[in-house]
Design a protein around this motif. Structure first.
Motif, PDB file in Angstrom:
ATOM      1  N   TYR A 110     -49.897   6.653 -25.386  1.00 12.05           N
ATOM      2  CA  TYR A 110     -48.524   6.174 -25.577  1.00 12.05           C
ATOM      3  C   TYR A 110     -48.079   5.369 -24.353  1.00 12.05           C
ATOM      4  CZ  TYR A 110     -43.425   6.419 -25.995  1.00 12.05           C
ATOM      5  OH  TYR A 110     -42.095   6.104 -26.049  1.00 12.05           O
TER       6      TYR A 110
ATOM      7  N   LEU B  80     -44.550  -3.779 -23.015  1.00 10.26           N
ATOM      8  CA  LEU B  80     -43.608  -4.318 -22.038  1.00 10.26           C
ATOM      9  C   LEU B  80     -44.100  -5.652 -21.493  1.00 10.26           C
ATOM     10  CD1 LEU B  80     -42.386  -1.200 -20.016  1.00 10.26           C
ATOM     11  CD2 LEU B  80     -41.009  -2.773 -21.390  1.00 10.26           C
TER      12      LEU B  80
ATOM     13  N   PRO C 200     -44.090   6.300 -19.455  1.00 14.51           N
ATOM     14  CA  PRO C 200     -43.790   5.197 -20.368  1.00 14.51           C
ATOM     15  C   PRO C 200     -42.390   4.648 -20.140  1.00 14.51           C
ATOM     16  CG  PRO C 200     -43.933   7.292 -21.530  1.00 14.51           C
ATOM     17  CD  PRO C 200     -44.404   7.539 -20.138  1.00 14.51           C
ATOM     18  N   GLY C 201     -42.160   3.464 -20.636  1.00 13.62           N
ATOM     19  CA  GLY C 201     -40.965   2.668 -20.400  1.00 13.62           C
ATOM     20  C   GLY C 201     -39.663   3.436 -20.353  1.00 13.62           C
TER      21      GLY C 201
ATOM     22  N   GLU D 141     -38.653   7.370 -21.198  1.00 12.50           N
ATOM     23  CA  GLU D 141     -38.719   8.074 -22.483  1.00 12.50           C
ATOM     24  C   GLU D 141     -40.060   8.780 -22.569  1.00 12.50           C
ATOM     25  OE1 GLU D 141     -36.923   8.097 -25.653  1.00 12.50           O
ATOM     26  OE2 GLU D 141     -35.189   7.498 -24.477  1.00 12.50           O
ATOM     27  N   THR D 142     -40.042  10.073 -22.772  1.00  7.64           N
ATOM     28  CA  THR D 142     -41.314  10.760 -22.941  1.00  7.64           C
ATOM     29  C   THR D 142     -41.684  10.758 -24.417  1.00  7.64           C
ATOM     30  OG1 THR D 142     -40.347  12.896 -23.395  1.00  7.64           O
ATOM     31  CG2 THR D 142     -40.675  12.331 -21.070  1.00  7.64           C
ATOM     32  N   VAL D 143     -42.930  11.144 -24.678  1.00  5.79           N
ATOM     33  CA  VAL D 143     -43.381  11.253 -26.070  1.00  5.79           C
ATOM     34  C   VAL D 143     -42.450  12.195 -26.826  1.00  5.79           C
ATOM     35  CG1 VAL D 143     -45.224  12.130 -27.530  1.00  5.79           C
ATOM     36  CG2 VAL D 143     -45.790  10.735 -25.551  1.00  5.79           C
TER      37      VAL D 143
ATOM     38  N   ILE E 141     -39.110  10.511 -27.691  1.00  7.84           N
ATOM     39  CA  ILE E 141     -39.186   9.486 -28.745  1.00  7.84           C
ATOM     40  C   ILE E 141     -39.480  10.116 -30.105  1.00  7.84           C
ATOM     41  CG2 ILE E 141     -41.624   8.782 -28.685  1.00  7.84           C
ATOM     42  CD1 ILE E 141     -40.485   5.865 -28.561  1.00  7.84           C
TER      43      ILE E 141
END
Lengths: 281, 293
Positions: free
Chosen positions: A235, A243, B261-262, B265-267, B270
């Motif tokens: 992920y 991005l 991640p961006g 936000e964690t898995v 999300i």
């Protein structure tokens, strides 16, 4: 050829089995391609790839479906997350039969209340010890292959503390579980208690995490370690690529080498060979 | 607005950039990163099930994956429908199943069944007339007139440009909303594609990353898909993790390298774990109610 369970038992007899987290056929192939001797199918990842959080929403049928793809894709033993067995002792028995048919070498059954949640989430609750002992017995009885490895997991550390977790692990082992698995190990102190109170007392144990490198976990005497980035790493990598693209990236052309590596891993050369072999020309 | 109508609206505005994914988690990441559309790759879906993209994956498996992806997202989903999994009768069912799964658009290719990935050796195509009929059948099968039917041709590699262009024009004439010449390997080929079709009023889809979306827009394309984006990222990161695990018994460096991640936000975020906790609180039986019983 020996059964997946027998293969795993052989591997365990030769030292700790290190099984990286995989969540689909592709990640299983990558792991096997890089030399993994076993893989671990995560329930969290299986849920995530169908868009669900790991709170017991994913059905046994969906888990079995994913397991079948993974077990078909690789030749190494697959250790599979079987959550609570998806109900009571009878559900657990069907789960064992379905997992076995799908190709599992091992599966773990946990003592959480159904529907369960991820071992590292808040708000976990456990069923009574005696109830899970019966579920483990039911699972053992349901095996068609006596070599299928039944792993009893306890989630009791977070809600009830270590004393209860140890009592449960010992009881599940006594009931016949091949391996026990205390989940939710967050600190090195936890890891030390786990090692001293169970592993060093001769109970075959599984460790889930990455507090220590595999070599150290093996030295402590664990039989199985499940670890790795799994779907969370994927992920993160996908988010990173997205991005870059969002910020105007792309236009760098085709990576032919990567394409060829991926198709080889997926067995394309064998497909071309088979086409030749069964050709009518 | 329906996702199909939304896709048409987006295409009218500018090129639609759709990163390719093959599961619901990555589809959520596409939406979360702010893209307008998601592309679902057959290559990736096959890989997810452990197979190369040579027509071994069934329509059922594709639809199942699409159902999960569409349920997990709200933006338009463009999906690979391979050859439609058989003849015109199969195409009809495929269109209906894909629509019901929630897709906004789908592409149907003129390869012989079972197909191969557009970039693989040994592709073969059915006669132009046969695929034209398949496209007509697909258009007629729609229950939503806004579902975007994309006619793909794989003729470039086996037959050359002349045939590929003739096919693209015929499929457009038959009513395809877009055409898609697959297997574009070089910038030269992309320029021919642009000059002969996209710049001549034929709405076109480009699969690849030879140019940026801004350039694809200038070249006249309506949709750009990067079919291999997610699978490539997974391959690179999973391979790095396995190499590290072999050498040091850990994957921590690889995990750190790909970072959180961006926007943190964690898995779990999300996937909606916070909402699950909220729902549990909302539907918890209150003490008074339990007393009353």
């Amino acid at each position: 050829m020996s059964s997946p369970g027998a293969q795993l038992r052989d591997a365990m007899a030769n030292g700790m089995v290190l099984a990286p987290f995989v969540y689909d056929g592709f990640t299983a192939l990558v792991a096997e391609g890089k030399g993994a001797k076993a893989v671990y199918m995560t329930g969290h990842g299986t849920s995530a790839q169908i868009g669900l959080p790991d709170v017991g929403l994913t059905s046994m049928a969906e888990m079995v479906g994913n397991l079948g793809y993974i077990a078909n894709a690789v030749g190494v033993p697959v250790i599979a997350d079987a959550d609570t067995g998806y109900g009571n002792a009878l559900n657990a028995q069907r789960t064992v039969r379905e997992y076995e048919t799908a190709g599992a070498a091992a599966m773990h059954l946990e003592d959480q209340v159904f529907p369960k949640r991820c071992g590292f989430f808040e708000g976990k609750r456990c069923v009574p010890l005696a109830e899970h002992v019966q579920k483990i017995r039911a699972a053992l009885d349901a095996r068609a292959d006596p070599d299928l490895v039944i792993i009893a997991r306890t989630d009791a550390v977070a809600p009830n503390g270590w004393e209860d977790a140890i009592r449960r692990a010992e009881a599940y082992r006594e009931a016949g579980a091949d391996v026990v698995f205390v989940d939710g190990i967050r600190t090195l102190d936890d890891m030390d208690i786990y090692t001293r109170r169970l592993v060093e007392q001769g109970v075959p144990c599984l460790y889930n995490g990455q507090l220590l490198p595999a070599g150290d976990v093996a030295t402590r005497g664990f039989k199985i370690m499940i670890t790795g980035g799994g779907h969370a790493l994927s992920y993160a990598a996908v988010c990173q690529a997205l991005l870059e693209l969002k910020q105007g990236g792309g236009g760098e052309g085709r990576d032919l080498e990567r394409f060829n590596e991926m198709t080889s891993l997926l067995g394309l050369p064998e497909i071309y060979e088979l086409e030749q072999r069964y050709s009518t020309d | 607005m329906k996702r199909s109508s939304r896709l048409r609206q987006l295409m009218d505005r500018s090129v639609v950039l759709a990163p390719g994914v093959y599961n619901a988690l990555f589809a959520k990441a596409v939406e979360h990163t702010g893209f307008d559309a998601i592309y679902v790759t057959g290559f990736g879906t096959a890989a997810r099930y452990g197979y190369p993209d040579v027509g071994l994956i069934t329509q059922t498996e594709m639809v199942q994956n699409l159902r999960h992806i569409c349920r997990a997202t709200t933006i338009p989903v463009v999906a690979d429908a391979d050859t439609g999994y058989g003849n015109i009768i199969n195409v009809r069912r495929t269109v209906r199943e894909y629509e019901r799964a929630g897709v906004a658009g789908l592409h149907l290719e003129d390869q012989v069944f079972p197909k191969k990935c557009g970039f693989m050796e040994g592709k073969a195509v059915i006669p132009l007339e046969e695929h034209t009929q398949k496209i007509r059948a697909a258009l007629d099968a729609r229950t939503d007139p806004d579902t975007v039917i994309i006619a793909r041709t794989d003729a470039l590699a086996p037959n050359g440009w002349e045939d590929a262009l003739a096919r693209a024009r015929a499929y457009r004439e038959a009513g395809a909303d877009l055409v898609f010449v697959d297997g574009i390997r070089t910038l030269e080929e992309l320029k021919i594609y642009s000059r002969e079709l996209a710049q001549k009023g034929v709405p076109c889809l480009y699969n690849g990353g030879l140019v940026t979306a801004a350039d694809a827009e200038r070249m006249g394309f309506k949709i750009q898909i990067l079919a291999g984006l997610a699978l490539g990222a997974v391959f690179v990161s999973a391979t790095a993790a396995m190499q590290e695990l072999n050498s040091s018994g850990s994957t921590r460096q690889t995990i750190a390298q790909f970072g959180p991640p961006g926007e943190g936000e964690t898995v779990n975020d999300i996937l909606g774990v916070p909402e699950v906790y909220e729902l549990e609180r909302r539907y918890e039986a209150s003490a008074e109610e339990e007393q009353a019983r």
